[in-house]
Write a protein that holds these residues in place. Sequence first.
Motif, PDB file in Angstrom:
ATOM      1  N   PRO A 291      42.431  39.614  37.231  1.00 29.07           N
ATOM      2  CA  PRO A 291      41.345  38.631  36.726  1.00 29.07           C
ATOM      3  C   PRO A 291      39.960  39.447  35.977  1.00 29.07           C
ATOM      4  O   PRO A 291      40.060  40.626  36.058  1.00 29.07           O
ATOM      5  CB  PRO A 291      40.398  38.530  38.490  1.00 29.07           C
ATOM      6  CG  PRO A 291      41.769  38.904  38.680  1.00 29.07           C
ATOM      7  CD  PRO A 291      42.510  39.612  38.548  1.00 29.07           C
ATOM      8  N   ALA A 292      39.114  38.899  34.818  1.00 28.57           N
ATOM      9  CA  ALA A 292      38.651  39.505  34.186  1.00 28.57           C
ATOM     10  C   ALA A 292      37.311  39.955  34.546  1.00 28.57           C
ATOM     11  O   ALA A 292      37.611  41.547  34.499  1.00 28.57           O
ATOM     12  CB  ALA A 292      38.205  38.677  33.347  1.00 28.57           C
ATOM     13  N   ALA A 293      37.123  39.716  36.032  1.00 29.90           N
ATOM     14  CA  ALA A 293      36.018  40.506  36.445  1.00 29.90           C
ATOM     15  C   ALA A 293      36.168  41.695  37.974  1.00 29.90           C
ATOM     16  O   ALA A 293      35.360  41.546  38.621  1.00 29.90           O
ATOM     17  CB  ALA A 293      34.615  39.559  37.451  1.00 29.90           C
ATOM     18  N   HIS A 294      37.403  41.432  37.761  1.00 28.59           N
ATOM     19  CA  HIS A 294      37.509  42.471  38.743  1.00 28.59           C
ATOM     20  C   HIS A 294      38.572  43.520  38.916  1.00 28.59           C
ATOM     21  O   HIS A 294      39.777  43.708  37.620  1.00 28.59           O
ATOM     22  CB  HIS A 294      38.384  41.287  40.334  1.00 28.59           C
ATOM     23  CG  HIS A 294      37.641  40.396  40.583  1.00 28.59           C
ATOM     24  ND1 HIS A 294      36.839  41.015  41.455  1.00 28.59           N
ATOM     25  CD2 HIS A 294      37.725  39.218  40.003  1.00 28.59           C
ATOM     26  CE1 HIS A 294      36.397  39.608  41.896  1.00 28.59           C
ATOM     27  NE2 HIS A 294      36.595  38.595  40.595  1.00 28.59           N
ATOM     28  N   PRO A 295      38.214  44.119  39.166  1.00 24.38           N
ATOM     29  CA  PRO A 295      39.582  46.253  38.986  1.00 24.38           C
ATOM     30  C   PRO A 295      40.497  45.800  39.690  1.00 24.38           C
ATOM     31  O   PRO A 295      41.270  47.343  39.726  1.00 24.38           O
ATOM     32  CB  PRO A 295      38.700  46.844  39.503  1.00 24.38           C
ATOM     33  CG  PRO A 295      38.037  46.420  40.872  1.00 24.38           C
ATOM     34  CD  PRO A 295      37.256  45.813  40.692  1.00 24.38           C
ATOM     35  N   ILE A 296      40.646  44.998  39.878  1.00 25.27           N
ATOM     36  CA  ILE A 296      42.374  45.031  40.536  1.00 25.27           C
ATOM     37  C   ILE A 296      44.108  44.257  39.979  1.00 25.27           C
ATOM     38  O   ILE A 296      42.911  43.623  38.460  1.00 25.27           O
ATOM     39  CB  ILE A 296      42.594  44.226  41.529  1.00 25.27           C
ATOM     40  CG1 ILE A 296      41.436  43.395  41.612  1.00 25.27           C
ATOM     41  CG2 ILE A 296      42.010  44.827  42.625  1.00 25.27           C
ATOM     42  CD1 ILE A 296      42.699  41.748  41.457  1.00 25.27           C
TER      43      ILE A 296
END
Length: 190
Positions: free
Chosen positions: A159-164
């Motif tokens: 996902p663009a806004a998550h560091p996973i």
Amino acid sequence: MKLPNIKKLRTDRSLTQKQLAAGLGYSLRRIIRWEQGEGEPGASELKAMARFFDVSIDQLIGELLPEKDLGVLPKVAELVGRELDLWVAIAQGDDAEMIDGEPVIPVPGQAGRSVLAYSSNWSHAGPILSEFEMHFTPTPSGIQFDRILRMEKGVIARPAAHPIAAWGRNHLEAGMRAYLLAELGERILT
């Protein structure tokens, strides 16, 4: 800062404060103080408790725990097919459950409504993937992802806004796993 999740995690596992103290190697008084909000655990203590309870530190100190004990919780990376669909539905706010091996949303006085096939139908998964601005990277067989050697081709979704990121055998499996990681963490919590 009071940490109610420490007490909840302890009581969900039928542990006494003394048993928890012994399991962590801390004093009974320290556990009591943390549960009553009279003191705060440090970073190393939070890390030890998170490892002990098998939750993230965010789940330990935040409001991310379920209201009821769900028993042994599956890892997102192990979810496939209709079980993956079940947890996506739960993350979407549906009161879904497995009945006879099929995920359904119970309807009082009627047969349950089948959970959408998020892991195999783009029309169901598409809005979630768009909302999370999911990025996909195809992978060849023989790569290592998340400390596991993947012997088949797959896809990594992020996902663009998550560091996973999550690996899956196809775009939808990877995307729905990444969505669950972003929404719920590595172990499924509702």
